[in-house]
Enzyme design. Structure first.
Site, PDB file in Angstrom:
ATOM      1  N   GLU A 278      -6.115  -0.740  -6.661  1.00 39.26           N
ATOM      2  CA  GLU A 278      -6.491   0.580  -7.117  1.00 39.26           C
ATOM      3  C   GLU A 278      -5.265   1.239  -7.743  1.00 39.26           C
ATOM      4  O   GLU A 278      -4.166   1.192  -7.182  1.00 39.26           O
ATOM      5  CB  GLU A 278      -6.986   1.452  -5.964  1.00 39.26           C
ATOM      6  CG  GLU A 278      -8.399   1.128  -5.518  1.00 39.26           C
ATOM      7  CD  GLU A 278      -8.868   2.035  -4.403  1.00 39.26           C
ATOM      8  OE1 GLU A 278      -8.027   2.782  -3.845  1.00 39.26           O
ATOM      9  OE2 GLU A 278     -10.061   2.006  -4.070  1.00 39.26           O
TER      10      GLU A 278
ATOM     11  N   TRP B  69       0.827  -1.200   0.000  1.00 41.81           N
ATOM     12  CA  TRP B  69       0.000   0.000   0.000  1.00 41.81           C
ATOM     13  C   TRP B  69       0.863   1.253   0.000  1.00 41.81           C
ATOM     14  O   TRP B  69       1.612   1.504   0.955  1.00 41.81           O
ATOM     15  CB  TRP B  69      -0.887  -0.015   1.237  1.00 41.81           C
ATOM     16  CG  TRP B  69      -1.882   1.106   1.368  1.00 41.81           C
ATOM     17  CD1 TRP B  69      -2.856   1.452   0.484  1.00 41.81           C
ATOM     18  CD2 TRP B  69      -2.014   1.998   2.492  1.00 41.81           C
ATOM     19  NE1 TRP B  69      -3.601   2.501   0.976  1.00 41.81           N
ATOM     20  CE2 TRP B  69      -3.109   2.855   2.202  1.00 41.81           C
ATOM     21  CE3 TRP B  69      -1.337   2.137   3.694  1.00 41.81           C
ATOM     22  CZ2 TRP B  69      -3.518   3.850   3.086  1.00 41.81           C
ATOM     23  CZ3 TRP B  69      -1.751   3.127   4.578  1.00 41.81           C
ATOM     24  CH2 TRP B  69      -2.821   3.973   4.281  1.00 41.81           C
TER      25      TRP B  69
END
Length: 582
Positions: free
Chosen positions: A482, A426
């Site tokens: 994403e 992340w």
């Protein structure tokens, strides 16, 4: 996922968002006194070990106090870490689980530790759990007393492992964006509700209800029937090869780590088999690392002496890379133990050797940029590790969020025959040190080795390819990604004549690669960004990427991803938000 940015923006504007530099409110003196009675092991002050003979009123007060200090938004980037461990027996408790809390049964199977009440993760976020990260429950039985349903409402980095629920399981409590469970048995129904995507591996339930975009089942009994894309289901009947995550047991105060054996073509849980073949390693063979006493030098000294490493809860500042050179070495963390490089070094370097296990760790980028945070094997590795593969379990990487930090790439796998079982990489989209020119990182994952398998790959917001796969015979079961929210303009995110970077790239020379359940999403807030494709592969591998979904979540009204794979498949934009392929 989708609403996360808006909820943060709203909370910031209304004065609710608290700086990530703020630490958890200390425990009261009364609770400290209670806590001290349960810190009775060599595992440190942030590990609590309970047995059924204890005063359950005191235990409940302690758990409630810990949970109250680990809530959103104030404590999402707290420095506190906790492991709550339960010796075999029956407990009547409501165990609420917040950030950096890990709940661990210490029995030889989940059935030996029974919690009557709940082990639950709920919304504390105004009706969503989009940021319910960094928590876990493992190796225990739950007998839910509220409507016969246990709620585990989470998003990324919040695994359920080897949990037996004698009732139903609810996975949402408002908007939710994905998760992972393995080796679990649910006697009733799993209600996934708003969960946008989820991976379930080697589990069994009576029924599964719901699913939004990408629900995947591998080696699961009673999995929903596939009907992609009308139903967002991918089901692989058997798990080709895996071993379950090692787990701690305790008998008469003596801790040992159980190492499950490799299993092939498996379905359902393995703990129901009383004759399962497991290796047992006494804690005497571990160096018990503590964050206030240990650094890279002391941990490397222990590794060189032949010890395995147990990281107790806390944050470890490493001025040098941990070097793993002995086959069969185990590095395992409890209570979301967190490793941070201090001098631009790697956090961990694993030699090209057999049988390494790394599990249960958070790895944060440091203020001084690192080239790589973790590397397995050397570039060009050619050794065969088929007989004794390296396994990675529940590894979570962060670039930015708790503090400013940068790296070029998070995880690089050069060795062959490596298996990862649940990883989240992340580049932070909120928290401290966040911005296109602040928390810099090109790639989340680069795979150069052959025969690498990943069950549950979550990989988000990096500035070039999220995933770059150069090795042969790669296998990915479930992908959630994403694209970055924050490219400042379209030109800054071009390379050559290509607009943007695909999230998932398989290099042009690769001859064999397969992936199932691939979900890619885009939210370009800052500019009208254009990406040519979400997935990029050699043309002959296009049909080896199974059950893909591309979704335009939100953002600049003129942003778009022009195709799903290699210029094929319709693109997505604000008028055509969803595209799928079989």
């Amino acid at each position: 996922m989708n609403a996360r940015f808006f909820l943060f923006a709203l909370s910031f504007l209304s004065g609710l968002y608290i700086s990530s530099a703020q630490t958890t409110k200390p425990l009261s003196e009364k609770v400290k006194g209670i806590a001290a009675r349960y810190n009775r092991t060599l595992l440190g002050e942030n590990v609590f070990v309970f047995d059924p003979a204890m005063d359950m009123h005191e235990v409940q007060n302690l758990i409630d106090s810990l949970h109250a200090g680990q809530l959103f938004p104030k404590n999402e980037f707290s420095k506190n870490r906790y492991a709550l461990m339960f010796e075999p027996g029956i407990y009547h408790l409501d165990v609420r689980v917040g950030y950096y809390m890990q709940i661990l049964g210490l029995g030889n199977s989940p059935e030996e530790v029974v919690i009557v009440g709940a082990v639950r993760s709920n919304s504390t976020q105004g009706g969503h759990v989009l940021c319910n990260f960094w928590r876990a429950a493992e190796n225990l039985t739950i007998v839910p007393t509220k409507d016969s349903t246990n709620t585990w409402a989470v998003s990324q980095a919040a695994p359920l492992r080897s949990v037996y629920i004698k009732g139903n399981l609810k996975l949402d409590d408002g908007a939710s964006s994905g998760g992972f469970m393995a080796n679990c048995k649910i006697e009733g129904t799993v209600y996934s509700g708003s969960q946008q995507q989820w991976l379930t591996r080697n589990s069994v339930f009576k029924r599964w209800d719901g699913g939004v975009w990408n629900m995947m089942y591998v080696g699961v009994s009673n999995a929903p029937l596939e009907n992609w894309p009308e139903k967002p289901v991918t089901s692989i009947g058997e798990t080709p090869e895996v071993r379950e995550k090692p787990y701690w047991v305790c008998s008469n105060g003596n801790f040992s780590l159980k190492i499950p054996s490799l299993k092939q073509n498996s379905i359902g849980v393995d703990w129901a088999d009383q004759n399962r073949n497991e290796k047992t390693i006494s804690i005497d063979h571990f160096y018990v690392a503590k964050p206030d006493a240990d650094n890279g030098e002391s941990i490397n000294k222990a590794l060189n002496s032949g010890k395995h490493i147990l990281f107790t809860p806390g944050i470890y500042s490493l001025e040098e890379s941990l070097k793993i050179t002995r086959p069969g070495t185990i590095l395992t963390g409890i209570g979301m133990a967190t490793l941070v490089p201090e001098k631009g070094n790697k956090v961990m370097e694993v030699s090209d050797i057999d049988g390494i296990t790394v599990s249960g760790l958070l790895i944060d980028a440091g203020v001084i940029p690192s080239e790589t945070l973790m590397e397995i094997g050397n570039m060009g590795s050619s050794e065969n590790h088929e007989a004794d593969p390296t396994y990675l379990f529940d590894l979570f990487f962060r670039v930015g969020g708790p503090h400013e930090g940068s790296a070029s790439k998070c995880l690089v796998i050069n060795s062959n025959e490596v298996c990862a079982d649940h990883v989240w990489l992340w580049r932070a989209d909120h928290g401290a040190g966040v911005g296109w020119d602040k928390n810099k990182c090109a790639n989340g994952l680069i795979v150069n080795g052959n025969n690498v398998t990943i069950y549950g790959l979550f990989n988000e917001h990096f500035q070039e390819y999220q995933t770059l796969w150069n090795g042969e015979n790669g296998r990915v079961y479930f992908y959630q990604s994403e694209m970055p929210y924050d490219p400042p303009n379209a030109d800054s995110w071009k390379h050559g004549q290509t607009s943007g970077y695909a999230s998932y790239k398989v290099a042009g020379h690769v001859k064999d690669h397969q992936a199932w359940g691939v979900g890619i999403y885009n939210v370009f807030f800052d500019a009208p960004i254009i990406a040519d494709q979400a997935i990029e592969t050699p043309s002959e591998l296009e049909n080896s990427i199974h059950h893909t979904i591309l979704f335009w979540l939100n953002g600049n009204k003129d942003s778009q991803v022009k195709s799903l794979i290699n210029g094929k498949g319709n693109g997505v934009n604000r008028l055509n938000r969803k595209e799928t392929m079989k």
